[in-house]
Motif scaffolding. Structure first.
Motif, PDB file in Angstrom:
ATOM      1  N   ALA A 126       0.823  -1.212   0.000  1.00 49.02           N
ATOM      2  CA  ALA A 126       0.000   0.000   0.000  1.00 49.02           C
ATOM      3  C   ALA A 126       0.860   1.266   0.000  1.00 49.02           C
ATOM      4  CB  ALA A 126      -0.936   0.001   1.200  1.00 49.02           C
ATOM      5  N   TYR A 127       1.864   1.329   0.856  1.00 49.61           N
ATOM      6  CA  TYR A 127       2.626   2.565   1.012  1.00 49.61           C
ATOM      7  C   TYR A 127       3.812   2.691   0.057  1.00 49.61           C
ATOM      8  CZ  TYR A 127      -0.272   3.882   4.864  1.00 49.61           C
ATOM      9  OH  TYR A 127      -1.359   4.248   5.616  1.00 49.61           O
ATOM     10  N   TYR A 128       4.505   1.616  -0.184  1.00 50.41           N
ATOM     11  CA  TYR A 128       5.651   1.696  -1.078  1.00 50.41           C
ATOM     12  C   TYR A 128       5.268   1.371  -2.518  1.00 50.41           C
ATOM     13  CZ  TYR A 128       8.507   2.185   3.062  1.00 50.41           C
ATOM     14  OH  TYR A 128       9.042   2.648   4.237  1.00 50.41           O
ATOM     15  N   GLY A 129       4.325   0.465  -2.698  1.00 52.94           N
ATOM     16  CA  GLY A 129       3.876   0.109  -4.041  1.00 52.94           C
ATOM     17  C   GLY A 129       2.727   0.964  -4.522  1.00 52.94           C
ATOM     18  N   ARG A 130       2.153   1.764  -3.635  1.00 54.01           N
ATOM     19  CA  ARG A 130       1.029   2.649  -3.943  1.00 54.01           C
ATOM     20  C   ARG A 130      -0.141   1.899  -4.563  1.00 54.01           C
ATOM     21  NH1 ARG A 130       2.410   7.909  -3.052  1.00 54.01           N
ATOM     22  NH2 ARG A 130       4.615   8.420  -3.116  1.00 54.01           N
ATOM     23  N   ALA A 131      -0.369   0.690  -4.098  1.00 52.17           N
ATOM     24  CA  ALA A 131      -1.476  -0.120  -4.606  1.00 52.17           C
ATOM     25  C   ALA A 131      -2.734   0.167  -3.792  1.00 52.17           C
ATOM     26  CB  ALA A 131      -1.124  -1.605  -4.519  1.00 52.17           C
ATOM     27  N   THR A 132      -3.874   0.045  -4.451  1.00 51.93           N
ATOM     28  CA  THR A 132      -5.156   0.232  -3.772  1.00 51.93           C
ATOM     29  C   THR A 132      -5.547  -1.054  -3.057  1.00 51.93           C
ATOM     30  OG1 THR A 132      -6.443  -0.482  -5.676  1.00 51.93           O
ATOM     31  CG2 THR A 132      -5.883   1.875  -5.544  1.00 51.93           C
ATOM     32  N   VAL A 133      -6.554  -0.956  -2.209  1.00 52.28           N
ATOM     33  CA  VAL A 133      -7.042  -2.137  -1.486  1.00 52.28           C
ATOM     34  C   VAL A 133      -7.501  -3.203  -2.476  1.00 52.28           C
ATOM     35  CG1 VAL A 133      -8.892  -2.965   0.049  1.00 52.28           C
ATOM     36  CG2 VAL A 133      -7.681  -0.832   0.580  1.00 52.28           C
ATOM     37  N   THR A 134      -8.193  -2.797  -3.504  1.00 51.30           N
ATOM     38  CA  THR A 134      -8.685  -3.745  -4.516  1.00 51.30           C
ATOM     39  C   THR A 134      -7.529  -4.428  -5.238  1.00 51.30           C
ATOM     40  OG1 THR A 134     -10.567  -2.264  -4.838  1.00 51.30           O
ATOM     41  CG2 THR A 134     -10.238  -3.975  -6.489  1.00 51.30           C
ATOM     42  N   GLU A 135      -6.494  -3.679  -5.595  1.00 46.77           N
ATOM     43  CA  GLU A 135      -5.338  -4.257  -6.281  1.00 46.77           C
ATOM     44  C   GLU A 135      -4.596  -5.233  -5.376  1.00 46.77           C
ATOM     45  OE1 GLU A 135      -4.287  -0.387  -9.128  1.00 46.77           O
ATOM     46  OE2 GLU A 135      -3.224  -0.679  -7.230  1.00 46.77           O
ATOM     47  N   ILE A 136      -4.429  -4.867  -4.114  1.00 44.99           N
ATOM     48  CA  ILE A 136      -3.739  -5.754  -3.175  1.00 44.99           C
ATOM     49  C   ILE A 136      -4.546  -7.035  -2.989  1.00 44.99           C
ATOM     50  CG2 ILE A 136      -2.933  -6.034  -0.791  1.00 44.99           C
ATOM     51  CD1 ILE A 136      -2.458  -2.966  -0.775  1.00 44.99           C
ATOM     52  N   ALA A 137      -5.850  -6.898  -2.837  1.00 46.55           N
ATOM     53  CA  ALA A 137      -6.724  -8.073  -2.647  1.00 46.55           C
ATOM     54  C   ALA A 137      -6.624  -9.012  -3.843  1.00 46.55           C
ATOM     55  CB  ALA A 137      -8.163  -7.619  -2.429  1.00 46.55           C
ATOM     56  N   ALA A 138      -6.638  -8.461  -5.044  1.00 49.17           N
ATOM     57  CA  ALA A 138      -6.551  -9.290  -6.250  1.00 49.17           C
ATOM     58  C   ALA A 138      -5.176  -9.953  -6.353  1.00 49.17           C
ATOM     59  CB  ALA A 138      -6.819  -8.439  -7.488  1.00 49.17           C
ATOM     60  N   ASP A 139      -4.104  -9.225  -5.980  1.00 52.32           N
ATOM     61  CA  ASP A 139      -2.754  -9.764  -6.090  1.00 52.32           C
ATOM     62  C   ASP A 139      -2.483 -10.907  -5.116  1.00 52.32           C
ATOM     63  OD1 ASP A 139      -2.099  -8.014  -8.110  1.00 52.32           O
ATOM     64  OD2 ASP A 139      -0.955  -6.642  -6.822  1.00 52.32           O
ATOM     65  N   ILE A 140      -2.958 -10.783  -3.886  1.00 52.13           N
ATOM     66  CA  ILE A 140      -2.637 -11.824  -2.894  1.00 52.13           C
ATOM     67  C   ILE A 140      -3.776 -12.822  -2.697  1.00 52.13           C
ATOM     68  CG2 ILE A 140      -0.958 -10.376  -1.709  1.00 52.13           C
ATOM     69  CD1 ILE A 140      -2.982  -9.846   0.484  1.00 52.13           C
ATOM     70  N   GLY A 141      -4.891 -12.600  -3.378  1.00 53.71           N
ATOM     71  CA  GLY A 141      -5.988 -13.571  -3.356  1.00 53.71           C
ATOM     72  C   GLY A 141      -6.793 -13.606  -2.067  1.00 53.71           C
ATOM     73  N   VAL A 142      -7.035 -12.470  -1.457  1.00 52.95           N
ATOM     74  CA  VAL A 142      -7.882 -12.397  -0.262  1.00 52.95           C
ATOM     75  C   VAL A 142      -8.951 -11.331  -0.494  1.00 52.95           C
ATOM     76  CG1 VAL A 142      -6.046 -13.159   1.319  1.00 52.95           C
ATOM     77  CG2 VAL A 142      -6.377 -10.721   0.914  1.00 52.95           C
ATOM     78  N   PRO A 143     -10.050 -11.365   0.268  1.00 53.17           N
ATOM     79  CA  PRO A 143     -11.099 -10.356   0.105  1.00 53.17           C
ATOM     80  C   PRO A 143     -10.595  -8.955   0.501  1.00 53.17           C
ATOM     81  CG  PRO A 143     -11.890 -12.203   1.420  1.00 53.17           C
ATOM     82  CD  PRO A 143     -10.436 -12.406   1.221  1.00 53.17           C
TER      83      PRO A 143
END
Length: 169
Positions: A126-143
């Motif tokens: 989130a902070y270093y990759g500037r990813a959104t919650v939705t992007e992080i959820a899709a990348d790591i496979g969690v809701p």
């Protein structure tokens, strides 16, 4: 020493413009030439140089030009002049010392390593990759709710870890 202001004013009126033009020809710097003329006139005042008589006028002018030329040479040879670098424009801003930034980064890395891997992964993305919650959820496979929860508890743990290392708010 000459203390009569009228004599000094007359010396300046008689020679300052010619002296300034001479120094400008030597240096191509109008402001510097003005400084040299001022210093030359100050030295003339200290030495008691006047134009009181016609025979003294020629020698006063020669003395002024000689002093001005020597001042220009002295400035060209000075250590200050050799170390100065003329820039076309001023730098953007003061960058300052980067030592504090290095120590801060090391402190944050140390605090991040104290987090659990799932919490650290979400915080870093989130902070270093500037990813959104939705992007992080899709990348790591969690809701997305799990990402938000991990973010909340990860930031709380990070704040505590930084406080333990002496960083206060």
């Amino acid at each position: 020493m000459v203390t009569d202001p009228e004599v000094l004013d007359q010396l300046h009126r008689d020679h300052a413009n010619a002296l300034w033009a001479y120094v400008v020809r030597l240096t191509n710097d109008r402001a510097f030439a003005q400084d040299i003329v001022q210093e030359t006139m100050l030295r003339a005042w200290r030495e008691g140089i006047t134009d009181a008589s016609d025979t003294n006028a020629t020698s006063a002018r020669a003395w002024l030009f000689t002093v001005a030329r020597r001042l220009v040479i002295d400035e060209a040879r000075s250590a200050r002049r050799r170390r100065e670098v003329v820039a076309e424009a001023l730098p953007d801003g003061h960058t300052g010392d980067q030592v504090d930034a290095v120590f801060d980064a090391a402190l944050i890395v140390d605090a991040l390593t104290s987090l659990s891997p799932p919490h650290r992964e979400v915080v870093v993305r989130a902070y270093y990759g500037r990813a959104t919650v939705t992007e992080i959820a899709a990348d790591i496979g969690v809701p997305p709710g799990t990402v938000k929860s991990r973010m909340h508890y990860g930031m709380r743990a990070l704040r505590l870890a930084l406080q333990e290392r002496g960083v206060t708010r």
